[in-house]
Design a protein around this motif. Structure first.
Motif, PDB file in Angstrom:
ATOM      1  N   LEU A  54       0.825  -1.201   0.000  1.00 51.91           N
ATOM      2  CA  LEU A  54       0.000   0.000   0.000  1.00 51.91           C
ATOM      3  C   LEU A  54       0.865   1.259   0.000  1.00 51.91           C
ATOM      4  O   LEU A  54       0.550   2.247  -0.665  1.00 51.91           O
ATOM      5  CB  LEU A  54      -0.945   0.001   1.202  1.00 51.91           C
ATOM      6  N   LYS A  55       1.973   1.226   0.724  1.00 55.60           N
ATOM      7  CA  LYS A  55       2.880   2.381   0.758  1.00 55.60           C
ATOM      8  C   LYS A  55       3.498   2.607  -0.621  1.00 55.60           C
ATOM      9  O   LYS A  55       3.619   3.753  -1.071  1.00 55.60           O
ATOM     10  CB  LYS A  55       3.977   2.139   1.807  1.00 55.60           C
ATOM     11  N   ALA A  56       3.879   1.522  -1.286  1.00 55.95           N
ATOM     12  CA  ALA A  56       4.440   1.652  -2.635  1.00 55.95           C
ATOM     13  C   ALA A  56       3.403   2.233  -3.591  1.00 55.95           C
ATOM     14  O   ALA A  56       3.721   3.098  -4.420  1.00 55.95           O
ATOM     15  CB  ALA A  56       4.920   0.285  -3.135  1.00 55.95           C
ATOM     16  N   LEU A  57       2.162   1.782  -3.479  1.00 51.91           N
ATOM     17  CA  LEU A  57       1.089   2.320  -4.318  1.00 51.91           C
ATOM     18  C   LEU A  57       0.864   3.797  -4.022  1.00 51.91           C
ATOM     19  O   LEU A  57       0.704   4.607  -4.937  1.00 51.91           O
ATOM     20  CB  LEU A  57      -0.204   1.529  -4.089  1.00 51.91           C
ATOM     21  N   GLU A  58       0.901   4.153  -2.757  1.00 57.72           N
ATOM     22  CA  GLU A  58       0.731   5.557  -2.369  1.00 57.72           C
ATOM     23  C   GLU A  58       1.851   6.414  -2.955  1.00 57.72           C
ATOM     24  O   GLU A  58       1.602   7.496  -3.491  1.00 57.72           O
ATOM     25  CB  GLU A  58       0.726   5.682  -0.842  1.00 57.72           C
ATOM     26  N   ASN A  59       3.086   5.922  -2.881  1.00 58.55           N
ATOM     27  CA  ASN A  59       4.218   6.671  -3.437  1.00 58.55           C
ATOM     28  C   ASN A  59       4.084   6.838  -4.944  1.00 58.55           C
ATOM     29  O   ASN A  59       4.397   7.897  -5.493  1.00 58.55           O
ATOM     30  CB  ASN A  59       5.534   5.978  -3.082  1.00 58.55           C
ATOM     31  N   THR A  60       3.616   5.789  -5.621  1.00 62.06           N
ATOM     32  CA  THR A  60       3.412   5.873  -7.068  1.00 62.06           C
ATOM     33  C   THR A  60       2.366   6.926  -7.399  1.00 62.06           C
ATOM     34  O   THR A  60       2.555   7.738  -8.310  1.00 62.06           O
ATOM     35  CB  THR A  60       2.969   4.506  -7.620  1.00 62.06           C
ATOM     36  N   LEU A  61       1.276   6.913  -6.651  1.00 62.36           N
ATOM     37  CA  LEU A  61       0.217   7.894  -6.899  1.00 62.36           C
ATOM     38  C   LEU A  61       0.698   9.316  -6.622  1.00 62.36           C
ATOM     39  O   LEU A  61       0.385  10.242  -7.364  1.00 62.36           O
ATOM     40  CB  LEU A  61      -1.011   7.573  -6.040  1.00 62.36           C
ATOM     41  N   ARG A  62       1.481   9.479  -5.567  1.00 63.16           N
ATOM     42  CA  ARG A  62       2.007  10.811  -5.256  1.00 63.16           C
ATOM     43  C   ARG A  62       2.952  11.290  -6.367  1.00 63.16           C
ATOM     44  O   ARG A  62       2.952  12.470  -6.724  1.00 63.16           O
ATOM     45  CB  ARG A  62       2.731  10.800  -3.920  1.00 63.16           C
ATOM     46  N   ALA A  63       3.752  10.374  -6.908  1.00 66.06           N
ATOM     47  CA  ALA A  63       4.657  10.742  -8.001  1.00 66.06           C
ATOM     48  C   ALA A  63       3.860  11.168  -9.229  1.00 66.06           C
ATOM     49  O   ALA A  63       4.215  12.140  -9.904  1.00 66.06           O
ATOM     50  CB  ALA A  63       5.584   9.572  -8.332  1.00 66.06           C
ATOM     51  N   GLU A  64       2.790  10.442  -9.521  1.00 67.76           N
ATOM     52  CA  GLU A  64       1.957  10.803 -10.668  1.00 67.76           C
ATOM     53  C   GLU A  64       1.298  12.162 -10.447  1.00 67.76           C
ATOM     54  O   GLU A  64       1.201  12.972 -11.367  1.00 67.76           O
ATOM     55  CB  GLU A  64       0.891   9.743 -10.914  1.00 67.76           C
ATOM     56  N   MET A  65       0.856  12.419  -9.227  1.00 69.62           N
ATOM     57  CA  MET A  65       0.243  13.709  -8.926  1.00 69.62           C
ATOM     58  C   MET A  65       1.271  14.828  -9.056  1.00 69.62           C
ATOM     59  O   MET A  65       0.963  15.912  -9.559  1.00 69.62           O
ATOM     60  CB  MET A  65      -0.374  13.688  -7.531  1.00 69.62           C
ATOM     61  N   ALA A  66       2.496  14.582  -8.628  1.00 71.57           N
ATOM     62  CA  ALA A  66       3.561  15.585  -8.753  1.00 71.57           C
ATOM     63  C   ALA A  66       3.846  15.866 -10.223  1.00 71.57           C
ATOM     64  O   ALA A  66       4.066  17.013 -10.615  1.00 71.57           O
ATOM     65  CB  ALA A  66       4.815  15.107  -8.035  1.00 71.57           C
ATOM     66  N   THR A  67       3.825  14.813 -11.043  1.00 66.53           N
ATOM     67  CA  THR A  67       4.036  14.980 -12.479  1.00 66.53           C
ATOM     68  C   THR A  67       2.933  15.847 -13.069  1.00 66.53           C
ATOM     69  O   THR A  67       3.199  16.734 -13.885  1.00 66.53           O
ATOM     70  CB  THR A  67       4.075  13.609 -13.179  1.00 66.53           C
ATOM     71  N   LYS A  68       1.704  15.601 -12.652  1.00 64.69           N
ATOM     72  CA  LYS A  68       0.596  16.415 -13.152  1.00 64.69           C
ATOM     73  C   LYS A  68       0.741  17.858 -12.699  1.00 64.69           C
ATOM     74  O   LYS A  68       0.464  18.783 -13.459  1.00 64.69           O
ATOM     75  CB  LYS A  68      -0.742  15.838 -12.683  1.00 64.69           C
ATOM     76  N   ASP A  69       1.197  18.062 -11.463  1.00 64.74           N
ATOM     77  CA  ASP A  69       1.426  19.423 -10.986  1.00 64.74           C
ATOM     78  C   ASP A  69       2.518  20.104 -11.807  1.00 64.74           C
ATOM     79  O   ASP A  69       2.400  21.283 -12.148  1.00 64.74           O
ATOM     80  CB  ASP A  69       1.805  19.423  -9.500  1.00 64.74           C
ATOM     81  N   ASP A  70       3.576  19.355 -12.119  1.00 62.37           N
ATOM     82  CA  ASP A  70       4.652  19.911 -12.949  1.00 62.37           C
ATOM     83  C   ASP A  70       4.124  20.313 -14.325  1.00 62.37           C
ATOM     84  O   ASP A  70       4.474  21.360 -14.860  1.00 62.37           O
ATOM     85  CB  ASP A  70       5.795  18.904 -13.107  1.00 62.37           C
ATOM     86  N   LEU A  71       3.277  19.459 -14.899  1.00 60.29           N
ATOM     87  CA  LEU A  71       2.703  19.772 -16.211  1.00 60.29           C
ATOM     88  C   LEU A  71       1.808  21.004 -16.136  1.00 60.29           C
ATOM     89  O   LEU A  71       1.820  21.839 -17.047  1.00 60.29           O
ATOM     90  CB  LEU A  71       1.915  18.575 -16.748  1.00 60.29           C
ATOM     91  N   ASN A  72       1.048  21.112 -15.063  1.00 64.59           N
ATOM     92  CA  ASN A  72       0.200  22.301 -14.902  1.00 64.59           C
ATOM     93  C   ASN A  72       1.048  23.562 -14.765  1.00 64.59           C
ATOM     94  O   ASN A  72       0.722  24.599 -15.344  1.00 64.59           O
ATOM     95  CB  ASN A  72      -0.722  22.149 -13.688  1.00 64.59           C
ATOM     96  N   ASN A  73       2.139  23.466 -14.002  1.00 62.34           N
ATOM     97  CA  ASN A  73       3.039  24.617 -13.868  1.00 62.34           C
ATOM     98  C   ASN A  73       3.657  24.992 -15.204  1.00 62.34           C
ATOM     99  O   ASN A  73       3.770  26.180 -15.539  1.00 62.34           O
ATOM    100  CB  ASN A  73       4.132  24.325 -12.841  1.00 62.34           C
ATOM    101  N   LEU A  74       4.053  23.979 -15.974  1.00 63.19           N
ATOM    102  CA  LEU A  74       4.621  24.232 -17.296  1.00 63.19           C
ATOM    103  C   LEU A  74       3.595  24.897 -18.210  1.00 63.19           C
ATOM    104  O   LEU A  74       3.913  25.832 -18.954  1.00 63.19           O
ATOM    105  CB  LEU A  74       5.118  22.919 -17.911  1.00 63.19           C
TER     106      LEU A  74
END
Length: 121
Positions: A54-74
């Motif tokens: 579950l922790k690994a899944l949470e980390n994966t989801l957080r990474a994907e959310m960070a990527t989306k935030d980066d794309l929004n900033n870009l």
């Protein structure tokens, strides 16, 4: 300890005598009769995801959310850059238009001046 069919039938007979056949039938339909063999066992629970999974899944989801935030900033940065570029193009075109109009007025005044000099002479 599982209930045998004989014990179950005896319970049904007592219920019929106490609350009536129709009420007993309703109650028995509400109770777990079918699917008793489908209850989860300890082995079933062990096969479920662990905290690490579950922790690994949470980390994966957080990474994907960070990527989306980066794309929004870009996207926001690009939007600002395009607005700046549009402003630059507009100001340059306005400057060129003023130069063009000034040159056109100069040419027209020269032509009219020539026509006036020719008409007077």
């Amino acid at each position: 300890m599982p209930v045998t069919e004989i014990e179950r039938r005896e319970l049904v007979n007592r219920l019929v005598a106490t609350i009536g056949e129709e009420s007993t039938e309703t109650l028995m339909q509400c109770l777990l009769t079918d699917g008793r063999d489908q209850l989860a066992t300890k082995d079933d629970l062990k096969s479920l995801a662990t905290k690490d999974d579950l922790k690994a899944l949470e980390n994966t989801l957080r990474a994907e959310m960070a990527t989306k935030d980066d794309l929004n900033n870009l996207r926001l940065e690009n939007k600002a850059e395009f607005a700046s570029l549009r402003s630059y193009i507009d100001s340059t075109m306005n400057k060129q238009m003023r130069i063009y109009v000034a040159m056109l007025v100069g040419v027209m005044l020269t032509i009219w001046g020539s026509m006036v000099v020719y008409a007077v002479a």
